[in-house]
Design an enzyme around this catalytic site. Structure first.
Site, PDB file in Angstrom:
ATOM      1  N   HIS A 269       0.838  -1.209   0.000  1.00 11.30           N
ATOM      2  CA  HIS A 269       0.000   0.000   0.000  1.00 11.30           C
ATOM      3  C   HIS A 269       0.875   1.262   0.000  1.00 11.30           C
ATOM      4  CE1 HIS A 269      -3.631   2.374   1.234  1.00 11.30           C
ATOM      5  NE2 HIS A 269      -2.710   3.136   1.791  1.00 11.30           N
ATOM      6  N   GLU A 270       1.811   1.310   0.938  1.00 12.40           N
ATOM      7  CA  GLU A 270       2.661   2.508   1.041  1.00 12.40           C
ATOM      8  C   GLU A 270       3.544   2.654  -0.198  1.00 12.40           C
ATOM      9  OE1 GLU A 270       1.835   4.622   3.163  1.00 12.40           O
ATOM     10  OE2 GLU A 270       0.623   3.304   4.429  1.00 12.40           O
ATOM     11  N   HIS A 273       1.692   4.636  -2.720  1.00  8.87           N
ATOM     12  CA  HIS A 273       1.799   6.086  -2.461  1.00  8.87           C
ATOM     13  C   HIS A 273       3.171   6.593  -2.923  1.00  8.87           C
ATOM     14  CE1 HIS A 273      -1.898   6.770  -0.284  1.00  8.87           C
ATOM     15  NE2 HIS A 273      -1.618   5.903   0.661  1.00  8.87           N
ATOM     16  N   GLU A 299      -5.157   7.661  -2.585  1.00  8.67           N
ATOM     17  CA  GLU A 299      -5.618   6.356  -2.091  1.00  8.67           C
ATOM     18  C   GLU A 299      -5.948   5.426  -3.254  1.00  8.67           C
ATOM     19  OE1 GLU A 299      -5.862   4.792   0.969  1.00  8.67           O
ATOM     20  OE2 GLU A 299      -4.582   6.447   1.563  1.00  8.67           O
TER      21      GLU A 299
HETATM   22 ZN   LIG Z   1      -2.958   5.201   2.170  1.00 10.52          ZN
END
Ligand SMILES: [Zn+2]
Length: 505
Positions: A269-270, A273, A299
C-alpha cells in the site's frame, strides 16, 4: 509577458521557495518523530518544528505576497505557462479560504485540535467515549466556524469539508454512490457469510521474525518498482509514506509477529503512495503545485497496488515461491491457492483498519453517514455511540461491545470531518482505470511475469502525469473517457467474491 507580471511571479515563487525550505525541514523532523526520535526528545523537537512552521506561515501572510498572488490571479490569462496559471488559481483559492482567519484564531484552533487528540488517546485507552465527547463537540463547532469564515464557501455544509480533501465532490453525489454500494454489497455480504465455502486460515497467525518480515518488505518493494536511490523504508507504529522532497520519498511499515500479512500489505500500500510521489513530473515541483493531487487520487493508487494487484491470483503466484523461501515455517504446507484465498477471506469485523477488501467500503459509509449527521446538527454528540453501534449492526451484522472497538477506534475526528470518504473513492477510481488499462494490455500476464515496468509505465503516462493539474472529475474523464461511477468497482467486487465463495453455483 509584461515586466510587472514577471516580477510579481518571481517574487511569489521566491517566497514559495523559502517557505518550502522551512516546510521540507518540518517534514524531515516529522518523519524523525514518527520513527526513531526517543520519547523524551519529542517535546523539544516539536518546538523546533513549530518554530519552522511558523516561519513559513509568516511568509504566506506577508501583505506583499498576498497582494502579488491576487495580482497573478487577476492577470492569470496573461501568464504564459499553464502551470503558472494553475498555481495562481490554487493560491487564490487558499487565500479566500483562510483570509478571515487571524494568526490568533489559527493558534486557538490548533490548540482545540491538539486537545481533542490528547483526549481521544486517553478516552480510547480507557474505552470511555464520555472522556472524548466534550472535545469532539468543540471540534464540530470550530469546523462550522471555519466554514462560516470562508469567503468562498459552498452552499452545503458538508460539501465544504469534503472539498478540502476531494475537490469538486459533493454530499449529493456521495449519497448516490454509497446508496448504490449498499444496495449491492449488503445482500452479497449476507450470501458470503452464509456460504458453505471453507477458507483455510490457520497458517496466517504462525509466527515469523522481524528480520524475515524485513526481507519480505525489501523483496516486495523491489518487485513493484520502488526506487531505492530516491527512497528508503523503516518501521513505525502506524505505517505512512512521506514525500520529503522531489528525490526523497520514504515508506514505513510495522511488524507483527503473528500476522505476517499485515506488514506485507501495508508495505505494498505505502509503496503505491511512494510510486505516485516518485513519478511526479519534475515541473510540478518547480511550479509549487506538487501537493495538489487529492486524497482520493492518492488512495486510488495505493489501493490499486495493495488490492487490485497485491491481492490478485497472479500476484500471489508471482510471490508464492519467495514466501516459501522467506517464511518456511508458515508456508511449508500451504498452496498458492490457499494463500490467495486466505488473503481475501471476508469476515465482517469491527475495526476498519483490519477490514477485508470486501467489507471495507461499508466501514467508510458508516462514518460518512454519521459525519453528515454531526455537522448538520441532526444528532447530539451524546447520541453518537448508540448510533454507531446500531449502524454496524445494520450494515455488517455485528455490534461493538465497547467504545474502544466502536466509535473511538479512529483518530480522525479529533482533527475534523470530510476525510473518510476519500478512502472509498480511491477504490472506485482505481477500478475505473484498471478497466482502461486492461484494454491496453493483459495486466494479469504482466503481473505473472513480474513486469512492473509495464504497469508503472502506464500509470505514469495516464494516472500520475496530470493528478496535480486537474480535479478528480477531469482527471478520471481524461484517463478513462468516462464520468465517475461506482459501478466498475462494484462489478469487480461482485465478480471476485462470488467466484471465491462459490456463490450461485
Ligand atoms: Zn494510504
Amino acid at each position: 509577458m509584461i515586466k510587472v507580471l514577471q516580477e510579481k511571479l518571481d517574487f511569489v515563487k521566491k517566497t514559495l521557495h523559502d517557505a518550502e525550505s522551512y516546510e521540507h525541514a518540518c517534514r524531515v523532523l516529522n518523519f524523525d518523530q514518527e520513527t526513531i526520535c526517543p520519547a523524551e526528545g519529542m517535546e523539544e523537537q516539536g518546538e523546533v518544528r513549530a518554530f519552522l512552521s511558523n516561519k513559513a506561515f509568516e511568509l504566506y501572510k506577508q501583505p506583499e505576497f498576498i497582494a502579488d498572488t491576487e495580482y497573478l490571479y487577476q492577470h492569470k490569462e496573461e501568464l504564459e505557462d499553464p502551470l503558472d496559471r494553475i498555481l495562481a488559481d490554487n493560491l487564490h483559492r487558499e487565500y479566500l479560504k483562510t483570509k478571515n482567519i487571524t494568526p490568533k484564531m489559527d493558534h486557538e484552533f490548533a490548540l482545540i485540535y491538539n486537545k481533542a487528540f490528547v483526549n481521544w488517546v486517553n478516552a480510547k485507552q480507557k474505552s470511555d467515549y464520555t472522556l472524548f465527547a466534550p472535545a469532539l463537540e468543540k471540534v464540530r463547532d470550530i469546523e462550522l466556524k471555519k466554514i462560516a469564515l470562508r469567503e468562498n464557501s459552498l452552499p452545503g455544509t458538508y460539501d465544504n469539508l469534503l472539498d478540502d480533501y476531494e475537490r469538486g465532490m459533493t454530499a449529493d453525489a456521495l449519497d448516490k454512490i454509497f446508496d448504490a454500494c449498499k444496495k449491492r454489497l449488503v445482500p452479497l455480504l449476507k450470501k458470503i457469510t452464509e456460504s458453505k465455502k471453507k477458507i483455510r486460515t490457520d497458517f496466517m497467525t504462525r509466527p515469523v521474525t522481524d528480520e524475515q518480515q524485513k526481507q519480505m518488505a525489501q523483496y516486495l518493494l523491489e518487485t513493484t518498482g520502488f526506487d531505492f536511490k530516491r527512497g528508503s523504508f523503516t518501521t513505525t507504529e502506524h505505517p505512512f509514506t512521506d514525500g520529503l522532497g522531489c528525490n526523497d520519498v520514504r515508506v514505513t511499515t510495522h511488524y507483527y509477529q503473528n500476522m505476517f500479512s499485515s506488514s506485507m500489505f501495508s508495505i505494498i500500500h505505502e509503496c503505491g503512495h511512494a510510486l505516485f510521489e516518485m513519478h511526479q513530473p519534475k515541473e510540478d515541483w518547480e511550479h509549487y503545485i506538487n501537493g495538489e493531487k487529492t486524497m482520493g487520487m492518492h488512495e486510488s493508487v495505493s489501493r490499486f497496488y495493495e488490492n487490485r494487484i497485491g491481492r490478485s491470483k497472479a500476484f500471489i503466484n508471482l510471490i508464492y515461491n519467495k514466501t516459501k523461501q522467506i517464511f518456511p515455517e508458515v508456508m511449508h504446507d500451504v498452496s498458492s491457492q490457499e494463500l490467495y484465498e486466505a488473503l481475501n477471506v471476508v469476515r465482517p469485523s469491527l475495526v476498519r483498519t483490519e477490514a477485508d477488501e470486501f467489507t471495507y467500503t461499508l466501514h467508510i459509509i458508516i462514518r460518512y453517514e454519521l459525519e453528515k449527521l454531526i455537522v448538520s446538527g441532526k444528532v447530539t454528540i451524546g447520541d453518537l455511540p448508540g448510533l454507531w453501534n446500531e449502524t454496524y449492526e445494520k450494515y455488517l451484522g455485528i455490534r461493538p461491545q465497547n467504545d474502544k472497538e466502536g466509535i473511538l477506534q479512529d483518530v480522525h475526528w479529533s482533527s475534523g470531518f470530510g476525510y473518510f470518504p476519500t478512502y472509498a473513492l480511491g477504490n472506485m477510481y482505481n477500478a475505473m482505470y484498471y478497466d482502461t488499462m486492461s484494454r491496453d494490455f493483459d495486466i494479469e500476464q504482466a503481473v505473472l511475469n513480474g513486469d512492473f515496468s509495464k504497469i508503472n509505465g502506464w500509470m505514469k503516462e495516464h494516472v500520475w502525469k496530470n493528478a496535480n493539474r486537474e480535479t478528480p472529475k477531469e482527471w478520471l474523464l481524461e484517463i478513462t473517457g468516462r464520468d465517475f461511477s461506482a459501478e466498475p468497482y462494484l462489478d469487480y467486487l461482485e465478480k471476485k467474491y462470488t467466484a471465491l465463495y462459490d456463490i450461485g453455483k
